[in-house]
Design an enzyme around this catalytic site. Structure first.
Site, PDB file in Angstrom:
ATOM      1  N   ASP A   1      -3.251   2.514  -5.892  1.00  0.00           N
ATOM      2  CA  ASP A   1      -2.134   2.602  -4.950  1.00  0.00           C
ATOM      3  C   ASP A   1      -1.925   1.371  -4.083  1.00  0.00           C
ATOM      4  OD1 ASP A   1      -4.339   2.869  -3.295  1.00  0.00           O
ATOM      5  OD2 ASP A   1      -3.343   4.263  -1.965  1.00  0.00           O
ATOM      6  N   GLU A   2      -2.528   0.245  -4.426  1.00  0.00           N
ATOM      7  CA  GLU A   2      -2.293  -0.940  -3.600  1.00  0.00           C
ATOM      8  C   GLU A   2      -2.477  -2.211  -4.411  1.00  0.00           C
ATOM      9  OE1 GLU A   2      -5.269  -1.820  -0.551  1.00  0.00           O
ATOM     10  OE2 GLU A   2      -6.471  -0.206  -1.363  1.00  0.00           O
TER      11      GLU A   2
ATOM     12  N   ASP B   1       0.854  -1.187   0.000  1.00  0.00           N
ATOM     13  CA  ASP B   1       0.000   0.000   0.000  1.00  0.00           C
ATOM     14  C   ASP B   1       0.889   1.235   0.000  1.00  0.00           C
ATOM     15  OD1 ASP B   1      -2.163   1.652   0.219  1.00  0.00           O
ATOM     16  OD2 ASP B   1      -3.085   0.553   1.891  1.00  0.00           O
TER      17      ASP B   1
END
Length: 418
Positions: A121-122, A27
């Site tokens: 974003d992860e 993350d």
DNA sequence: TCTGGGGTCCTGCCTCGT
DNA sequence: TCTGACGAGGCAGGACCC
């Protein structure tokens, strides 16, 4: 496992026991804000709020400096500015975030092909098969953190565990810029004291319903009866939470994902009463939806609209078309017809158009039935068809795949399959 | 405080076909 | 021909995620 470092996070030391783990959840830390700092180093160390300063914008992301003042994602920007008047407001640059996201995902894919991006974003990574190449899951996690920092210039946090759910929880606890390894044998010890709200899938409503019954920690979930959990959150979520609380999570890392709907919506700066204008907005949104469908070579069978009034009450209406389409005019007409069904005439703050039940262009339904087939073979044929035709047939596959155990098989006409 | 935009999934209700 | 049970699908609303 890990230890507190004084900042509230819990992190593992390099070389921590990672026995029985295989899943990484990576993350990015305050991703949008980090990218803005990357592109403008003068912002480094400042409280930053990503969002628009006017209109009804909410915070898309905030740097950790701003979060110290209580600024959170999804909070109205105006409220965030009151909490942190010295914050720098930065307009979002979504294309740039996508670009940096691709760089990060490329690093992941250079380590293992089993990468499941969850959002910009992860991602989840399954690193079981790359042990001889890159080392144990804990070592891979450390390598990823170093490479993302060195090659992209931003920090990330990593959770390492035997399952997706625990890896995700671990990365959250390790934030920012940390790593937490939960060896398989210590999964329950890790889960037990954590609040129910920390579980993936438990939001404010579910947490409130659980807490009202005295169920506050994951241990409490494990020790509660099924009836009690069912009453609190319904049977589907109840079963899922009970499994997760026992550390059971059979979900694997899925590298392929098929979108089930595409849509656009827009909140106006000021509430709108003018129905001619609202109809034209629906048409415009329908055009955008149709353009995306055509780019992806999909068409839609079901159109839905969303209307949110000035009191935030939200209505949705949907309609299944006689013929699937990817034509903006057709989608727009359906959206406008749905809009005409809504009798309420109050000011509107948001309109949206969504295309559902997507299928590849020209990918018509297929009949799969043979009275002489047994269910096992029918299921096999469905799997083949899904592989060949993609999403268009998946719903049907599930129906056929249920088999005779849930009632006698019916002719495909009963399923609209002919 | 006053609530974006992109999605997924679940639930309840209703209708329809067998 | 009528009726009730049942399963499935359509639809609306809401919770949740990032």
């Amino acid at each position: 496992m890990g230890h507190g470092d004084g900042s509230g996070r819990i992190v593992s030391a390099a070389g921590a026991d990672d026995t029985g783990t295989r899943i990484l959840h990576v993350d990015m830390d305050a991703f949008y804000a980090s990218v803005e700092v990357l592109d403008d180093p003068s912002l480094s160390g400042l409280p930053i709020i990503i969002g628009s300063p006017d209109g009804r914008s909410v915070v898309s992301s905030a740097s950790y400096e701003a979060r110290r003042y209580g600024v959170r994602s999804a909070m109205p920007v105006a409220h965030a500015m009151r909490l942190c008047p010295t914050a720098r407001i930065v307009m979002p640059h979504f294309h740039r975030y996508q670009e940096v996201s691709r760089q990060v995902m490329t690093i992941f894919e250079s380590i293992t092909p089993l990468v499941e991006p969850l959002s910009v974003d992860e991602a989840f990574l399954d690193v079981q098969g790359v042990r001889r190449l890159w080392g144990s899951p804990g070592q891979v996690a450390q390598l990823i953190r170093e490479r993302v920092q060195d090659e992209v210039g931003i920090s990330c946090s990593v959770g390492v565990a035997a399952t997706k759910h625990v890896a995700k929880m671990a990365s959250t606890i390790a934030k920012p810029d940390g790593m937490l390894v939960v060896p398989a044998a210590r999964t329950l010890e890790f889960l037990s004291p954590r609040p129910v709200r920390a579980m993936w899938g438990v939001g404010p409503k579910a947490a409130e319903a659980l807490e009202a019954r005295g169920i506050r920690t994951i241990r409490d979930i494990r020790e509660s009866s099924k009836e009690m959990l069912d009453r609190a959150v319904g049977p589907a979520l109840s079963s899922r939470l009970a499994q997760l609380a026992r550390g059971e999570d059979a979900r694997s890392v899925e590298t392929e994902r098929v979108e089930k709907s595409v849509g656009h919506e827009e909140t106006f700066d000021h509430d709108v009463l003018d129905r001619t204008f609202l109809r034209s907005e629906l048409l415009r949104l329908a055009d955008r939806v149709a353009a995306r469908l055509r780019r992806a070579e999909w068409e839609t069978a079901t159109i839905s609209i969303k209307i949110r009034f000035d009191d935030f009450r939200t209505l949705t209406r949907s309609q299944t078309l006689a013929e699937p389409t990817a034509v903006g005019q057709r989608i727009g007409e359906a959206a406008q017809a749905l809009f005409e069904q809504i009798e309420r005439r109050d000011p509107v703050r948001l309109v949206g158009v969504r295309a559902e039940k997507l299928r590849p262009v020209g990918g018509g339904g297929i009949a799969l039935w043979d009275d002489d087939e047994d269910w096992r073979r029918v299921e096999g044929a469905v799997d083949d068809a899904v592989a060949r035709f993609g999403n268009a047939t998946i719903t049907r596959a599930r129906h056929l795949g249920r088999g005779p155990g849930r009632g006698a098989p019916q002719h495909p006409k009963a399923h609209g399959l002919d």
